[in-house]
Design an enzyme around this catalytic site. Structure first.
Site, PDB file in Angstrom:
ATOM      1  N   ASP A 364       1.134  -1.035  -0.095  1.00  0.00           N
ATOM      2  CA  ASP A 364       0.529   0.215   0.102  1.00  0.00           C
ATOM      3  C   ASP A 364       0.824   1.411  -0.023  1.00  0.00           C
ATOM      4  OD1 ASP A 364      -2.440   2.275   0.612  1.00  0.00           O
ATOM      5  OD2 ASP A 364      -3.257   0.099   0.742  1.00  0.00           O
ATOM      6  N   ASP A 365       0.634   2.442   0.848  1.00  0.00           N
ATOM      7  CA  ASP A 365       0.994   3.516   0.705  1.00  0.00           C
ATOM      8  C   ASP A 365       2.718   3.790   1.439  1.00  0.00           C
ATOM      9  OD1 ASP A 365       1.496   6.131   0.490  1.00  0.00           O
ATOM     10  OD2 ASP A 365      -0.066   7.199   1.482  1.00  0.00           O
ATOM     11  N   TRP A 475      -5.840   2.102  -7.169  1.00  0.00           N
ATOM     12  CA  TRP A 475      -5.785   3.214  -7.419  1.00  0.00           C
ATOM     13  C   TRP A 475      -7.204   4.143  -6.584  1.00  0.00           C
ATOM     14  CZ3 TRP A 475      -4.294   5.016 -12.450  1.00  0.00           C
ATOM     15  CH2 TRP A 475      -5.256   6.139 -12.871  1.00  0.00           C
ATOM     16  N   ASP A 476      -6.044   4.725  -5.453  1.00  0.00           N
ATOM     17  CA  ASP A 476      -6.598   5.850  -4.919  1.00  0.00           C
ATOM     18  C   ASP A 476      -7.057   7.332  -4.791  1.00  0.00           C
ATOM     19  OD1 ASP A 476      -7.503   5.980  -2.392  1.00  0.00           O
ATOM     20  OD2 ASP A 476      -6.158   4.836  -0.825  1.00  0.00           O
ATOM     21  N   ASP A 544     -12.465   1.821   4.318  1.00  0.00           N
ATOM     22  CA  ASP A 544     -11.617   1.759   5.492  1.00  0.00           C
ATOM     23  C   ASP A 544     -12.042   1.513   7.000  1.00  0.00           C
ATOM     24  OD1 ASP A 544      -9.840   3.043   3.571  1.00  0.00           O
ATOM     25  OD2 ASP A 544      -9.766   4.686   4.150  1.00  0.00           O
TER      26      ASP A 544
HETATM   27  C1  GLA Z   1      -6.872   5.345   2.014  1.00  0.00           C
HETATM   28  C2  GLA Z   1      -6.952   3.886   1.541  1.00  0.00           C
HETATM   29  C3  GLA Z   1      -6.662   2.941   2.549  1.00  0.00           C
HETATM   30  C4  GLA Z   1      -5.416   3.751   2.417  1.00  0.00           C
HETATM   31  C5  GLA Z   1      -4.536   4.750   2.571  1.00  0.00           C
HETATM   32  C6  GLA Z   1      -3.141   4.924   2.214  1.00  0.00           C
HETATM   33  O1  GLA Z   1      -7.166   5.865   3.302  1.00  0.00           O
HETATM   34  O2  GLA Z   1      -8.468   4.344   1.786  1.00  0.00           O
HETATM   35  O3  GLA Z   1      -6.869   2.284   2.211  1.00  0.00           O
HETATM   36  O4  GLA Z   1      -4.568   3.082   1.285  1.00  0.00           O
HETATM   37  O5  GLA Z   1      -4.976   5.870   1.568  1.00  0.00           O
HETATM   38  O6  GLA Z   1      -3.266   6.341   2.226  1.00  0.00           O
END
Ligand code: GLA
Length: 778
Positions: A364-365, A475-476, A544
């Site tokens: 993830d991020d 893809w966020d 989330d």
């Molecule tokens: C959003 C997404 C999360 C995660 C964070 C990362 O909040 O919904 O699932 O990927 O970004 O910064």
């Protein structure tokens, strides 16, 4: 499927009919939308106009009862006597707002007519047919094309409209809906799906009142606040009985749904792009296309209607390699690490995940640029070698060598002011010259109306996808729009819509020739859960919020409109990061299994017993994945407020999985039963509880009544026993024919505070069980 006889159009699906006719003055009058009607004289069901209604404006002096205000219309203009909300507000070439679109001609074509700027549903001639009706505002020389596509097998009819300016002078569109329909009121309730971050898609019911109700988004996305999908249900409709209409839009931007009950008891429904800050100039020869609206009807209650939407999304929205293909079980490292990880940490987590049966590892991020918090680095997609020492291609290989696929997170539509991208190209960010832009999660939006920005995003994302073996992309998109402006627009009123057209262009360019990549769309969870995104991403991160009790509400709400195959659902650690609620591991899985299963926690904190539990969960899920992701899904009407019952049945009715969920426990719970439906009445089934462990910690001080010796319930010994020893929750097994089971399986007693034995179901707060129902082979 589509016919035209004596001025009446007839659109039929398997179980529904949609009828409208051309009136003597050329307007389209709705006659019926609802249950299937056999061919028969229609006089009885036509709306009667025998009296002149006071305070109405007559359309033509030759007929005093013909007033647009009291007709049940398919489209309405402004300034000709209809004072209800109009689906279009157009500053016409002559500078007035008056429009009067009348029938000119029509044609019927096999299959769909693809759109030029927006994604839409698809199907070939065996799946669907399309009716195109040309309406004209003659004095204005403006054409309105209305499209009706009929998908008989899924009981769906889609509608959209295209406006064409044939006048030498330009016009300006201020509002342009995709569809409008007037229906006689049957004491309808309006069901919408409302929410916000970590509380998406909560079902809201309200009786229709005289006047207008608006469901809309102004955030720039379809939004977690008000999903574009909504329902109209007659009074008394339940999950399995009653007449229910469903409406949705294939669109990811600002949407608008108006539901108006008129003084003549007609319900006007419209849906389309939100007129909020919208202004679209149209010169001679130009056209504007509105997004596709999706409609369905069922007299089998909410479940009937949802079933149509589910099939339609699986068969005619989701495309590419992942169409009707089972989704992998993944592990996402976000809730495990947030921004703080090293390659070593990731590999340890991945190895552990693989041992438990996980099929895909998602990073993830935080893997790129200077991205150690959410204040910097967005936009700089060069791998951070301090965290991923061997680089992405090599890291992906290491994951692949473990036997897992590799997936990666991006947020390509955004930039942190503290980033190399912003320093090099401040003009790529959305901001108004002379105004300080507002930040959301410390970031600015990139200007997707600008072709250069789109090219930059396409190149940078494609570059990474081609360099490493990445088969999944998250893809966020993590903020709402503000300071809307682009130097690339003729009118700033185009901003919101052109942003979304730009987004679709980017997604198409990156992914259409890489159909093997599974795209999971996300926007702070379910901030963009819509049919537009589902045209590109077969699944969407629903929220989330990974607390299963909250997820019961969220996934239930989404399930009215979207199939389980579209819902990302993860098991996380408890107490949950969003609510501080502690829930059993079994309930986290039981809820997430009604969706695309993933895990999102640091597995090193699980005991050996818990790891075994996860292993069993994944094995169970894989075995029944087709039923869980693509089976016919049913929500059962709860017989008590603290119970939730879900069930999914395989297409061939050979198996079914049912979930029994208890939110808050109540003292002295009465008899429970498991409602079931959708099974083959004449087949014999075995129904068995999926075995799941109960950890001794759940009993607190009561443990001393089970053990032969006394321990401190919070002490070290209790902690150790908890890691080494668990009980198996009560397993029940029965057999019966489908029609018997449909009357509900009576379950063993719950724990009610008196004593414990293995035949007592242990639920407590947030407890749940899954039941496996399998057809007995003759
Ligand atoms: C959003 C997404 C999360 C995660 C964070 C990362 O909040 O919904 O699932 O990927 O970004 O910064």
């Amino acid at each position: 499927m589509i016919s035209f006889l004596n001025g009446t159009f007839r659109l039929d699906t398997l179980h529904t009919s949609y009828l409208f006719r051309v009136t003597k003055f050329g307007h389209l009058e709705n006659i019926h939308y609802g249950e299937y009607l056999a061919d028969q004289p229609l006089d009885a069901i036509l709306l009667k106009h025998t009296a002149v209604i006071g305070s109405t404006v007559v359309y033509d002096a030759s007929d005093p009862v013909y007033s647009l205000d009291t007709l049940s219309l398919e489209w309405s203009g402004i300034g000709k006597g209809d004072y209800r909300h109009s689906p279009a507000e157009i500053k016409m070439p002559d500078g007035t707002f008056v429009t009067d679109f009348v029938y000119q001609e029509h044609r019927v074509v096999d299959g769909c007519i693809p759109m030029q700027t927006l994604p839409s549903s698809y199907g070939d001639k065996k799946d669907c047919r399309t009716l195109e009706i040309t309406l004209t505002d003659r004095p204005g020389q403006v054409t309105l094309l209305m499209y009706y596509t009929v998908f008989p097998d899924t009981d769906i009819i889609t509608r959209r409209a295209v406006l064409l300016n044939n006048n030498d002078k330009p016009l300006v569109i201020r509002k342009m809906m995709s569809m409008m329909i007037d229906l006689p009121n049957r004491n309808y309730s309006l069901v919408t799906f409302q929410g916000g971050w970590i509380k998406e898609a909560h079902r809201e019911d309200q009786r229709l009142h005289y006047g207008l109700f608006v469901n809309e988004s102004t955030t720039g996305s379809s939004s977690n606040r008000h999903n574009p999908g909504f329902l109209l249900a007659e009074q008394g409709a339940s999950e399995s009985y009653g007449r229910v209409y469903g409406f949705n839009l294939v669109y990811s931007g600002n949407h608008y749904e108006g539901i108006e009950l008129s003084n003549q008891d007609l319900v006007r429904v419209m849906a389309g792009v939100n007129p909020h800050c919208f202004e679209w100039p149209l010169s001679k020869g130009e056209r504007f296309e509105s997004p596709e609206a999706v409609m369905s009807f069922s007299d089998q209650g909410y479940n009937g209607m949802s079933g149509h939407f589910h099939d339609f999304t699986n068969r005619h929205i989701v495309r590419g390699d992942w169409k009707e293909k089972e989704r992998p079980v993944l592990l996402n490292n976000w809730e495990a690490h947030f921004f703080s990880f090293t390659e070593g940490k990731l590999l340890r987590l991945a190895r552990s995940a693989r041992r438990l049966g996980v099929e895909m590892f998602v990073l993830d991020d935080g893997w790129f640029g200077k991205r150690d918090t959410d204040t910097s680095g967005l936009g700089d997609y060069n791998v951070n070698r301090k965290k991923i020492r061997s680089g992405l291609p090599e890291f992906a290989k290491k994951i692949n060598r473990m036997g897992m696929q590799f997936g990666l997170w991006f947020e390509p539509e955004m930039v942190n002011p503290d980033s190399d991208l912003f320093r090099a190209h401040p003009e790529y960010a959305v901001q108004i010259p002379g105004r300080k832009p507002a930040l959301g999660r410390n970031q600015l939006v990139l200007d997707l109306c600008n072709p250069k920005v789109r090219d930059y995003i396409v190149e940078s994302v494609r570059g990474i996808l081609t360099a490493a073996n990445i088969t999944y992309v998250k893809w966020d998109m993590n903020r709402h729009m503000s300071d809307m402006y682009s130097p690339c627009l003729t009118s700033q009123g185009e901003y919101f819509h052109k942003y979304i057209i730009g987004l679709y262009d980017i997604l198409h360019r990156i992914f259409s020739d890489q159909p093997h990549i599974l795209l999971e769309s996300c926007s702070s969870g379910g901030n963009r859960f819509d049919l537009g995104m589902l045209c590109y991403s077969p699944q969407i991160w629903a929220s989330d919020d990974t607390d299963p009790v909250e997820r019961l509400e969220i996934q239930k709400g989404l399930s009215y409109l979207y199939p389980l195959s579209a819902m990302g659902a993860h098991v996380s650690s408890a107490p949950h990061q969003q609510t501080l609620r502690a829930t059993p591991l079994s309930s986290r899985f039981n809820t997430a299994s009604f969706g695309c299963l993933g895990y999102e926690l640091d597995l090193k904190y699980l005991s050996r017993l818990e790891k075994n539990e996860v292993k069993d969960q994944i094995a169970f899920y894989k075995e029944h994945r087709r039923t869980l992701q693509f089976g016919r899904f049913y929500r059962h009407d709860p017989y008590k407020n603290n119970k939730v019952h879900w069930q999914t049945v395989a297409a061939d009715q050979g198996e079914s999985v049912a979930g029994f969920f208890q939110t808050q426990s109540a003292a002295g719970e009465g008899f429970d039963f498991l409602p079931l439906t959708g099974l083959d009445g004449g087949s014999k089934y075995t129904i068995r509880t999926r075995p799941q462990p109960i950890y001794v910690k759940r009993f607190g001080a009561l443990i001393n009544f089970i053990l032969p010796f006394h321990i401190h319930p919070e002490g070290i010994l209790a902690g150790m026993i908890n890691k080494l020893y668990s009980l198996t929750d009560c397993v029940e097994e029965y057999q019966g024919y489908g029609d018997i089971l449909h009357s509900g399986v009576k379950l063993n007693n719950q724990f009610v505070g008196s004593y414990y034995n293995p035949q007592i179901r242990l639920l407590g707060d947030f407890g749940s069980s899954l039941y496996m129902i399998s057809r007995v082979k003759p």
